[in-house]
Design a protein around this motif. Structure first.
Motif, PDB file in Angstrom:
ATOM      1  N   MET A 196       7.976  18.128   4.680  1.00  0.00           N
ATOM      2  CA  MET A 196       7.756  16.582   4.622  1.00  0.00           C
ATOM      3  C   MET A 196       6.527  16.342   4.315  1.00  0.00           C
ATOM      4  O   MET A 196       6.099  15.135   3.440  1.00  0.00           O
ATOM      5  N   LEU A 197       5.448  16.895   4.607  1.00  0.00           N
ATOM      6  CA  LEU A 197       4.013  16.743   4.448  1.00  0.00           C
ATOM      7  C   LEU A 197       3.765  16.498   2.899  1.00  0.00           C
ATOM      8  O   LEU A 197       3.105  15.710   2.421  1.00  0.00           O
ATOM      9  N   PHE A 198       4.420  17.566   2.083  1.00  0.00           N
ATOM     10  CA  PHE A 198       4.194  17.639   0.791  1.00  0.00           C
ATOM     11  C   PHE A 198       4.967  16.334   0.180  1.00  0.00           C
ATOM     12  O   PHE A 198       4.621  15.626  -0.667  1.00  0.00           O
ATOM     13  N   ASN A 199       6.222  15.984   0.825  1.00  0.00           N
ATOM     14  CA  ASN A 199       7.060  14.992   0.461  1.00  0.00           C
ATOM     15  C   ASN A 199       6.486  13.660   0.500  1.00  0.00           C
ATOM     16  O   ASN A 199       6.754  12.754  -0.555  1.00  0.00           O
ATOM     17  N   ILE A 200       5.645  13.367   1.404  1.00  0.00           N
ATOM     18  CA  ILE A 200       5.060  11.948   1.438  1.00  0.00           C
ATOM     19  C   ILE A 200       3.721  11.782   0.878  1.00  0.00           C
ATOM     20  O   ILE A 200       3.126  10.727   0.736  1.00  0.00           O
TER      21      ILE A 200
ATOM     22  N   SER B 217       9.198  12.829  12.317  1.00  0.00           N
ATOM     23  CA  SER B 217       8.862  11.609  12.016  1.00  0.00           C
ATOM     24  C   SER B 217       7.762  11.161  12.538  1.00  0.00           C
ATOM     25  O   SER B 217       6.785  10.425  12.109  1.00  0.00           O
ATOM     26  N   VAL B 218       7.328  11.649  13.734  1.00  0.00           N
ATOM     27  CA  VAL B 218       6.174  11.472  14.278  1.00  0.00           C
ATOM     28  C   VAL B 218       4.817  11.950  13.631  1.00  0.00           C
ATOM     29  O   VAL B 218       3.840  11.669  13.452  1.00  0.00           O
ATOM     30  N   THR B 219       5.052  13.295  13.191  1.00  0.00           N
ATOM     31  CA  THR B 219       4.091  13.996  12.242  1.00  0.00           C
ATOM     32  C   THR B 219       3.974  13.119  11.017  1.00  0.00           C
ATOM     33  O   THR B 219       2.823  13.175  10.522  1.00  0.00           O
ATOM     34  N   SER B 220       4.895  12.768  10.303  1.00  0.00           N
ATOM     35  CA  SER B 220       4.851  11.880   9.317  1.00  0.00           C
ATOM     36  C   SER B 220       3.948  10.667   9.381  1.00  0.00           C
ATOM     37  O   SER B 220       3.105  10.122   8.626  1.00  0.00           O
ATOM     38  N   PHE B 221       4.417  10.155  10.397  1.00  0.00           N
ATOM     39  CA  PHE B 221       3.757   8.829  10.780  1.00  0.00           C
ATOM     40  C   PHE B 221       2.126   9.046  10.893  1.00  0.00           C
ATOM     41  O   PHE B 221       1.292   8.467  10.542  1.00  0.00           O
ATOM     42  N   ILE B 222       1.898  10.278  11.767  1.00  0.00           N
ATOM     43  CA  ILE B 222       0.382  10.487  11.988  1.00  0.00           C
ATOM     44  C   ILE B 222      -0.162  10.901  10.436  1.00  0.00           C
ATOM     45  O   ILE B 222      -1.366  10.479  10.532  1.00  0.00           O
TER      46      ILE B 222
ATOM     47  N   GLY C 261      -4.857   8.241   7.049  1.00  0.00           N
ATOM     48  CA  GLY C 261      -5.744   8.100   5.835  1.00  0.00           C
ATOM     49  C   GLY C 261      -5.024   8.657   4.368  1.00  0.00           C
ATOM     50  O   GLY C 261      -4.246   9.553   4.627  1.00  0.00           O
ATOM     51  N   THR C 262      -5.341   8.060   3.503  1.00  0.00           N
ATOM     52  CA  THR C 262      -4.375   8.385   2.108  1.00  0.00           C
ATOM     53  C   THR C 262      -5.009   9.665   1.722  1.00  0.00           C
ATOM     54  O   THR C 262      -6.056   9.980   1.626  1.00  0.00           O
ATOM     55  N   VAL C 263      -3.975  10.513   1.565  1.00  0.00           N
ATOM     56  CA  VAL C 263      -4.189  11.954   1.047  1.00  0.00           C
ATOM     57  C   VAL C 263      -4.198  11.817  -0.586  1.00  0.00           C
ATOM     58  O   VAL C 263      -3.190  11.812  -1.247  1.00  0.00           O
TER      59      VAL C 263
ATOM     60  N   SER D  27       0.898  -1.012  -0.020  1.00  0.00           N
ATOM     61  CA  SER D  27      -0.060  -0.035   0.071  1.00  0.00           C
ATOM     62  C   SER D  27       0.879   1.305  -0.013  1.00  0.00           C
ATOM     63  O   SER D  27       2.153   1.099   0.307  1.00  0.00           O
ATOM     64  N   GLU D  28       0.098   2.448  -0.244  1.00  0.00           N
ATOM     65  CA  GLU D  28       0.881   3.645  -0.271  1.00  0.00           C
ATOM     66  C   GLU D  28       1.479   3.698   1.380  1.00  0.00           C
ATOM     67  O   GLU D  28       2.677   4.320   1.461  1.00  0.00           O
ATOM     68  N   LYS D  29       0.595   3.614   2.315  1.00  0.00           N
ATOM     69  CA  LYS D  29       1.286   3.666   3.615  1.00  0.00           C
ATOM     70  C   LYS D  29       2.467   3.119   3.840  1.00  0.00           C
ATOM     71  O   LYS D  29       3.197   3.499   4.507  1.00  0.00           O
ATOM     72  N   ASP D  30       2.616   1.728   3.312  1.00  0.00           N
ATOM     73  CA  ASP D  30       3.568   1.024   3.524  1.00  0.00           C
ATOM     74  C   ASP D  30       5.038   1.501   2.914  1.00  0.00           C
ATOM     75  O   ASP D  30       5.999   1.529   3.734  1.00  0.00           O
ATOM     76  N   ILE D  31       4.947   2.145   1.640  1.00  0.00           N
ATOM     77  CA  ILE D  31       5.881   2.847   1.285  1.00  0.00           C
ATOM     78  C   ILE D  31       6.112   4.414   1.979  1.00  0.00           C
ATOM     79  O   ILE D  31       7.611   4.469   2.212  1.00  0.00           O
ATOM     80  N   GLN D  32       5.332   5.007   2.487  1.00  0.00           N
ATOM     81  CA  GLN D  32       5.684   6.006   3.254  1.00  0.00           C
ATOM     82  C   GLN D  32       6.316   5.681   4.632  1.00  0.00           C
ATOM     83  O   GLN D  32       7.094   6.546   5.116  1.00  0.00           O
ATOM     84  N   ILE D  33       5.966   4.262   5.127  1.00  0.00           N
ATOM     85  CA  ILE D  33       6.515   4.142   6.355  1.00  0.00           C
ATOM     86  C   ILE D  33       8.203   3.976   6.103  1.00  0.00           C
ATOM     87  O   ILE D  33       8.817   4.149   7.001  1.00  0.00           O
ATOM     88  N   THR D  34       8.708   3.583   4.973  1.00  0.00           N
ATOM     89  CA  THR D  34       9.947   3.533   4.568  1.00  0.00           C
ATOM     90  C   THR D  34      10.924   4.881   5.053  1.00  0.00           C
ATOM     91  O   THR D  34      11.962   4.774   5.484  1.00  0.00           O
ATOM     92  N   LEU D  35       9.935   5.854   4.538  1.00  0.00           N
ATOM     93  CA  LEU D  35      10.524   7.211   5.085  1.00  0.00           C
ATOM     94  C   LEU D  35      10.518   7.433   6.485  1.00  0.00           C
ATOM     95  O   LEU D  35      11.365   8.002   6.915  1.00  0.00           O
ATOM     96  N   THR D  36       9.433   7.289   7.137  1.00  0.00           N
ATOM     97  CA  THR D  36       9.138   7.453   8.322  1.00  0.00           C
ATOM     98  C   THR D  36      10.354   6.506   9.339  1.00  0.00           C
ATOM     99  O   THR D  36      10.810   7.261  10.152  1.00  0.00           O
TER     100      THR D  36
END
Length: 401
Positions: free
Chosen positions: A230-234, A354-359, A364-366, A45-54
């Motif tokens: 980072m919000l835009f990056n993820i 990282s906490v902000t990125s995880f939240i 939900g998917t943006v 999922s998209e969330k899993d890929i975002q977690i690599t950055l987090t």
């Protein structure tokens, strides 16, 4: 000892230190345009890929909490060599696996390695230069660092188009390998006097720093300012490719543009360092809130790449101004313990990010411009609240002195 080296050699070391600064941005951002294709190829999922950055950001942040004291005790040179070697190996290993879990673990290792590089590089300037020169060089840190976010996704977009997402990590291995060879042949230890690693003393130092209200508020402002970027990056890559239906190359161009906005903010912030707290800090955050309100309002009528990027450009300039202002002043709070202070500051900044990125990832998917805008607003409101608290603390400190 590097402090005793020739002026020409010190100049070369300084130049290469600045060359190494964008590496942390490259490790963070080069594979952003590949997020959608990685999700498809790895069947996650998209969330899993975002977690690599987090995972990377959290490891990078937590590691810096401990790295500073260690580097003040054992030096900068050998830990930098080990960190660069680990970065080379981990980047190559990422290209050889399809396991998202292993990629996250390797990204955690990369976060620890890059934290050593960043803290050691910052501390080298304190080791070899006087306070005025240090202040001069530190004010350029965020500007030079911004070359990473500017160039990395732009390069990553083309590497994705011409090859695949693996090429991004081969590039990281090459970049780290180049720096490793330079350090091996030309550099040496910069720490003039090593301190015995004393856990109780380090804990006392951390307690003293954590009790400094202005120092800590500055760290929260740094973390939230970077969180906006980072919000835009993820979220941006998925909005641009999946909603607006543009290619990874377009994602690279968009992040290139927004990288320039961060650099512009850095230059503006540097020029405003001599201003009083009010105009220097309150003006950028209020302007940022106005811009975010404009993006939210516009989103009700039209959602388009050519609306989202211009608004994000100026929103990120405001974050760059705030980050540069607080980075320079915070780094100079504890000059006698530069490694420890730099590690604590950098660590907490990235823990906050990282906490902000995880939240953001788990809420939900943006998929829309509007979702991005509302999340910008939430972070900016919290940022404004902390800035107002700090404004009162600064006024109180001035009155007492």
């Amino acid at each position: 000892m590097l402090r005793e080296a020739s002026e020409q050699r010190i100049r070369l070391i300084t130049i290469m230190a600045f060359v190494s600064i964008p590496l942390s941005g490259f490790v963070t951002d080069i594979y952003l345009p590949s997020f959608p294709s990685m999700a498809r190829e790895l069947s996650v999922s998209e969330k899993d890929i975002q977690i690599t950055l987090t995972s990377y950001l959290l490891s990078y942040g937590i590691s810096q909490l401990f790295v500073g004291g260690i580097l003040d005790s054992i030096g900068r040179y050998r830990p930098k060599l080990v960190a660069l070697f680990l970065l080379i190996i981990s980047s190559i290993l990422i290209t050889m696996t399809n396991s998202i879990l292993l990629i996250c673990l390797l990204r955690i290792l990369q976060g620890a390695a890059v934290s050593v590089l960043v803290v050691a590089t910052r501390a080298i300037f304190v080791d070899i230069y006087d306070s005025e020169r240090v202040k001069h060089y530190l004010s350029y840190f965020t500007i030079v660092w911004s070359c990473g976010p500017i160039l990395a996704p732009f390069l990553g977009g083309y590497l994705e188009k011409l090859f695949n997402w693996h090429a991004n990590f081969y590039f990281l291995a090459f970049y780290a390998g180049f720096l490793f060879l330079f350090e091996w042949f030309f550099s040496e230890e910069s720490l003039p006097q090593k301190k015995k690693l004393d856990l109780s003393e380090n804990i006392s130092l951390y307690k003293m720093m954590l009790k400094n209200k202005i120092f800590m508020l500055g760290i929260f402002i740094l973390g939230l300012s970077y969180s906006i970027v980072m919000l835009f990056n993820i979220t941006g890559p998925f909005i641009i490719e999946n909603t607006f239906h543009f290619t990874p190359v377009v994602i690279g161009y968009c992040t290139l543009i927004l990288g320039f906005s961060w650099m512009i903010g850095g230059f503006i912030g540097k020029r405003r360092l001599s201003l009083d707290f009010g105009p220097r800090i309150l003006q950028p955050i209020l302007l940022q809130l106005i811009l975010i309100a404009g993006l939210i309002t516009t989103s009700f009528f039209a959602e388009d790449l050519f609306i989202m990027i211009p608004f994000a450009f100026f929103i990120h300039i405001c974050s760059g101004i705030l980050f540069t202002s607080f980075f320079t002043t915070s780094m100079l709070y504890f000059p006698k313990n530069a490694g420890t202070a730099g590690g604590l500051m950098g660590g907490l900044v990235y823990v906050i990010t990282s906490v902000t990125s995880f939240i953001i990832s788990v809420t939900g998917t943006v998929t829309e411009q509007k979702g991005l805008a509302w999340r910008y607003l939430m972070i900016a409101i919290i940022l404004l609240g902390i800035i107002l608290i700090m404004h009162q603390a600064v006024k109180k400190e001035k009155a007492e002195n």
